[in-house]
Write a protein that holds these residues in place. Structure first.
Motif, PDB file in Angstrom:
ATOM      1  N   ALA A  68      17.115  -9.927 -15.230  1.00 57.80           N
ATOM      2  CA  ALA A  68      15.882 -10.330 -14.552  1.00 57.80           C
ATOM      3  C   ALA A  68      15.224  -9.072 -14.002  1.00 57.80           C
ATOM      4  N   GLN A  69      13.939  -9.162 -13.704  1.00 57.87           N
ATOM      5  CA  GLN A  69      13.210  -7.986 -13.239  1.00 57.87           C
ATOM      6  C   GLN A  69      12.164  -8.371 -12.203  1.00 57.87           C
ATOM      7  N   GLY A  70      11.926  -7.470 -11.295  1.00 58.50           N
ATOM      8  CA  GLY A  70      10.871  -7.643 -10.305  1.00 58.50           C
ATOM      9  C   GLY A  70       9.934  -6.455 -10.385  1.00 58.50           C
ATOM     10  N   GLN A  71       8.654  -6.715 -10.465  1.00 63.70           N
ATOM     11  CA  GLN A  71       7.688  -5.625 -10.586  1.00 63.70           C
ATOM     12  C   GLN A  71       7.170  -5.214  -9.215  1.00 63.70           C
ATOM     13  N   LEU A  72       7.160  -3.922  -8.982  1.00 63.87           N
ATOM     14  CA  LEU A  72       6.594  -3.372  -7.753  1.00 63.87           C
ATOM     15  C   LEU A  72       5.234  -2.760  -8.070  1.00 63.87           C
ATOM     16  N   ILE A  73       4.204  -3.237  -7.405  1.00 65.25           N
ATOM     17  CA  ILE A  73       2.847  -2.712  -7.579  1.00 65.25           C
ATOM     18  C   ILE A  73       2.491  -1.917  -6.335  1.00 65.25           C
ATOM     19  N   ILE A  74       2.225  -0.653  -6.517  1.00 68.10           N
ATOM     20  CA  ILE A  74       1.790   0.191  -5.413  1.00 68.10           C
ATOM     21  C   ILE A  74       0.271   0.150  -5.347  1.00 68.10           C
ATOM     22  N   GLN A  75      -0.245  -0.322  -4.245  1.00 68.39           N
ATOM     23  CA  GLN A  75      -1.687  -0.472  -4.083  1.00 68.39           C
ATOM     24  C   GLN A  75      -2.281   0.778  -3.433  1.00 68.39           C
ATOM     25  N   THR A  76      -3.484   1.120  -3.856  1.00 66.16           N
ATOM     26  CA  THR A  76      -4.220   2.222  -3.222  1.00 66.16           C
ATOM     27  C   THR A  76      -5.657   1.785  -2.974  1.00 66.16           C
ATOM     28  N   LEU A 134       0.838  -1.189   0.000  1.00 66.36           N
ATOM     29  CA  LEU A 134       0.000   0.000   0.000  1.00 66.36           C
ATOM     30  C   LEU A 134       0.877   1.245   0.000  1.00 66.36           C
ATOM     31  N   GLN A 135       0.432   2.262  -0.683  1.00 67.80           N
ATOM     32  CA  GLN A 135       1.180   3.508  -0.773  1.00 67.80           C
ATOM     33  C   GLN A 135       1.444   4.075   0.625  1.00 67.80           C
ATOM     34  N   TYR A 136       2.680   4.514   0.835  1.00 64.14           N
ATOM     35  CA  TYR A 136       3.129   5.124   2.089  1.00 64.14           C
ATOM     36  C   TYR A 136       2.960   4.199   3.299  1.00 64.14           C
ATOM     37  N   SER A 137       3.035   2.891   3.068  1.00 62.23           N
ATOM     38  CA  SER A 137       2.878   1.956   4.197  1.00 62.23           C
ATOM     39  C   SER A 137       4.214   1.497   4.766  1.00 62.23           C
ATOM     40  N   GLY A 138       5.328   2.037   4.260  1.00 63.47           N
ATOM     41  CA  GLY A 138       6.636   1.657   4.791  1.00 63.47           C
ATOM     42  C   GLY A 138       7.560   1.149   3.708  1.00 63.47           C
ATOM     43  N   ASN A 139       8.638   0.516   4.144  1.00 62.02           N
ATOM     44  CA  ASN A 139       9.660   0.043   3.215  1.00 62.02           C
ATOM     45  C   ASN A 139       9.221  -1.236   2.518  1.00 62.02           C
ATOM     46  N   VAL A 140       9.715  -1.419   1.278  1.00 60.79           N
ATOM     47  CA  VAL A 140       9.396  -2.615   0.499  1.00 60.79           C
ATOM     48  C   VAL A 140      10.634  -2.997  -0.305  1.00 60.79           C
ATOM     49  N   GLN A 141      10.803  -4.308  -0.523  1.00 55.54           N
ATOM     50  CA  GLN A 141      12.016  -4.790  -1.178  1.00 55.54           C
ATOM     51  C   GLN A 141      11.712  -5.576  -2.443  1.00 55.54           C
ATOM     52  N   MET A 163      25.651   4.381  -5.978  1.00 61.81           N
ATOM     53  CA  MET A 163      24.277   4.835  -6.155  1.00 61.81           C
ATOM     54  C   MET A 163      24.240   5.986  -7.156  1.00 61.81           C
ATOM     55  N   VAL A 164      23.512   5.787  -8.246  1.00 59.66           N
ATOM     56  CA  VAL A 164      23.291   6.848  -9.226  1.00 59.66           C
ATOM     57  C   VAL A 164      22.087   7.681  -8.805  1.00 59.66           C
ATOM     58  N   ASP A 165      21.083   7.013  -8.278  1.00 57.44           N
ATOM     59  CA  ASP A 165      19.913   7.706  -7.723  1.00 57.44           C
ATOM     60  C   ASP A 165      20.292   8.193  -6.334  1.00 57.44           C
ATOM     61  N   THR A 166      20.349   9.503  -6.177  1.00 55.79           N
ATOM     62  CA  THR A 166      20.775  10.087  -4.895  1.00 55.79           C
ATOM     63  C   THR A 166      19.610  10.728  -4.147  1.00 55.79           C
ATOM     64  N   SER A 167      18.373  10.300  -4.476  1.00 58.98           N
ATOM     65  CA  SER A 167      17.192  10.891  -3.835  1.00 58.98           C
ATOM     66  C   SER A 167      17.079  10.506  -2.374  1.00 58.98           C
ATOM     67  N   GLY A 168      17.744   9.420  -1.974  1.00 59.11           N
ATOM     68  CA  GLY A 168      17.617   8.944  -0.601  1.00 59.11           C
ATOM     69  C   GLY A 168      16.433   8.028  -0.372  1.00 59.11           C
ATOM     70  N   LYS A 169      15.620   7.800  -1.437  1.00 62.63           N
ATOM     71  CA  LYS A 169      14.436   6.938  -1.304  1.00 62.63           C
ATOM     72  C   LYS A 169      14.741   5.484  -1.607  1.00 62.63           C
ATOM     73  N   ILE A 170      15.887   5.216  -2.278  1.00 62.62           N
ATOM     74  CA  ILE A 170      16.205   3.861  -2.726  1.00 62.62           C
ATOM     75  C   ILE A 170      17.575   3.459  -2.195  1.00 62.62           C
ATOM     76  N   ASP A 171      17.656   2.223  -1.730  1.00 62.61           N
ATOM     77  CA  ASP A 171      18.925   1.672  -1.278  1.00 62.61           C
ATOM     78  C   ASP A 171      19.170   0.359  -2.009  1.00 62.61           C
ATOM     79  N   VAL A 204      16.967  -4.442  -3.629  1.00 58.77           N
ATOM     80  CA  VAL A 204      16.576  -3.061  -3.905  1.00 58.77           C
ATOM     81  C   VAL A 204      15.487  -2.712  -2.901  1.00 58.77           C
ATOM     82  N   GLU A 205      15.763  -1.770  -2.035  1.00 62.14           N
ATOM     83  CA  GLU A 205      14.804  -1.404  -0.987  1.00 62.14           C
ATOM     84  C   GLU A 205      14.335   0.023  -1.183  1.00 62.14           C
ATOM     85  N   LEU A 206      13.027   0.184  -1.207  1.00 64.67           N
ATOM     86  CA  LEU A 206      12.431   1.515  -1.341  1.00 64.67           C
ATOM     87  C   LEU A 206      11.867   1.947  -0.002  1.00 64.67           C
TER      88      LEU A 206
END
Length: 391
Positions: free
Chosen positions: A210-218, A122-129, A166-174, A184-186
């Motif tokens: 390989a790829q993993g899809q992240l689905i954000i639920q609302t 769920l959106q804004y429900s915490g960290n997800v990997q 880290m190329v993405d320096t937003s601080g949201k992704i590790d 990959v942790e968001l």
């Protein structure tokens, strides 16, 4: 004829006197065969035009329309935007509106060297990997990218010595690697993080992907039900309900309860009565249900409401009131209500309104605030002087 030229010239003049010339760009006749009024689709021949489906005498016809200056069509949605790149203009527009595909995320064939697992939250429900497992520890390099239908962004690079840049320096992704596992942790993922997380491993002999899809639920929003105030028995009435059904998409239900009947029933809704607008940028599916119903006398004093249903995101702990519209009551005016001869009569649904009987019709009118309907000769008066009949 497609690709031919049309010239306009003065009658009797030679070719050099041609005033204008234009190329023919034919639209398939059946491109709107499953479309509805004002649906749009990309023009199959022109990047700077789109097709609008228009209903004329109950038949849907396609009509080519130019985009505004310096804008080009999107091949799938038909909408005009400032993106006129060769990638957009070179896309093939499906020949049939019915089979117009929803934009799909890119996919890769399964690899024997690496496997990634998807996730949902769920959106804004915490960290997800997103977790990817390698079948060997040695590699030259690893690239981690984030991909959607509109973008591809490099997130991180992992060197052969397992150093993560880290190329993405937003601080949201590790991004981190341990033994054979890439994680990959968001942090507190939101809608904009929904997409594919692609891990490409350079094994020197080949690139394993390989790829993993992240689905954000609302969750759904509270839908809005619209029932006409003025309803006459044995006449068609249009009832609509509109609301966001969440992500992944849920659905809307129309619930009615007849007078003196204990059970609430769900109306059957045909697919032709449902329109869904997908808004991936906010993880929502806005659905509109339209019911065109002849209200027979047994509909009188029926209560009606609309409910958003989503088995993916609504839980037993959720209060259904947040996903149910305000309840409305259908108060029918009798078909022969004007047969008594008066020009003005009270409206059975409100003291602030009255019915005006015309030669072949009856219409509702409202008294000026704060007056109420009084009688056939003095239409509106002080509400304290007016007996308000119950429906």
């Amino acid at each position: 004829m497609n690709g031919g030229k049309v010239r306009c010239s003065i009658n009797g003049s030679d070719a050099n006197a041609t005033k204008s010339e234009s190329d023919l760009a034919l639209i398939p006749r059946d491109i709107c065969s499953c479309g509805q009024h004002f649906d749009t689709i990309g023009h199959p021949q022109r990047c700077y035009a789109f097709v609008r489906c228009e209903n004329i005498d109950d038949t849907v016809y396609p009509s080519g329309i130019s985009c505004p200056s310096e804008k080009c069509r999107n091949s799938i949605t038909g909408e005009c935007s400032t993106n006129c790149s060769q990638a957009v203009c070179g896309e093939t527009v499906p020949s049939g509106f019915c089979t117009t595909p929803v934009p799909m995320l890119p996919t890769v064939a399964p690899s024997q060297h690496i496997q990634c697992s998807g996730n949902s939250t769920l959106q804004y429900s915490g960290n997800v990997q997103i977790v990817c497992v390698l079948n060997q520890t040695a590699f030259s390099s690893i690239n981690v990218t984030f991909e959607t239908t509109t973008q591809s962004n490099l997130i991180a690079q992992i060197a052969s010595n397992r150093t993560v840049k880290m190329v993405d320096t937003s601080g949201k992704i590790d991004v981190r690697i341990s033994s054979k596992i890439v994680t990959v942790e968001l942090l507190n993922a939101s809608c904009i993080d929904s997409g594919l997380y692609v891990v490409a491993v350079d094994l020197e002999s080949e690139i394993a992907i390989a790829q993993g899809q992240l689905i954000i639920q609302t969750k759904p929003d509270k839908p809005i039900l619209q029932v006409p105030f003025h309803t006459v028995e044995n006449k068609n009435t249009t009832i609509t309900c509109t609301g966001n059904t969440g992500n992944p998409a849920g659905s809307l239900q129309i619930l009615i309860k007849r007078l003196n009947v204990s059970d609430t029933i769900t109306l059957n809704i045909s697919s032709d009565s449902v329109q869904v607008i997908q808004k991936p940028e906010i993880c929502s599916h806005e659905e509109t249900v339209t019911i065109d119903e002849m209200l027979t006398p047994d509909w009188n004093l029926t209560t009606i409401k609309c409910k958003a249903v989503n088995q993916e995101t609504i839980t037993e702990e959720d209060d259904g009131i947040y996903y149910t519209s305000e309840e409305s009551q259908i108060v029918l005016i009798e078909e022969n209500y004007c047969s008594t001869g008066e020009e003005y009569k009270y409206h059975p649904k409100s003291c602030y309104h009255f019915v005006r009987c015309l030669t072949n019709d009856m219409v509702s009118n409202k008294c000026a605030h704060p007056l109420c309907f009084f009688n056939a000769t003095v239409t509106c008066s002080n509400c304290n002087e007016v007996p308000c009949p119950e429906p």
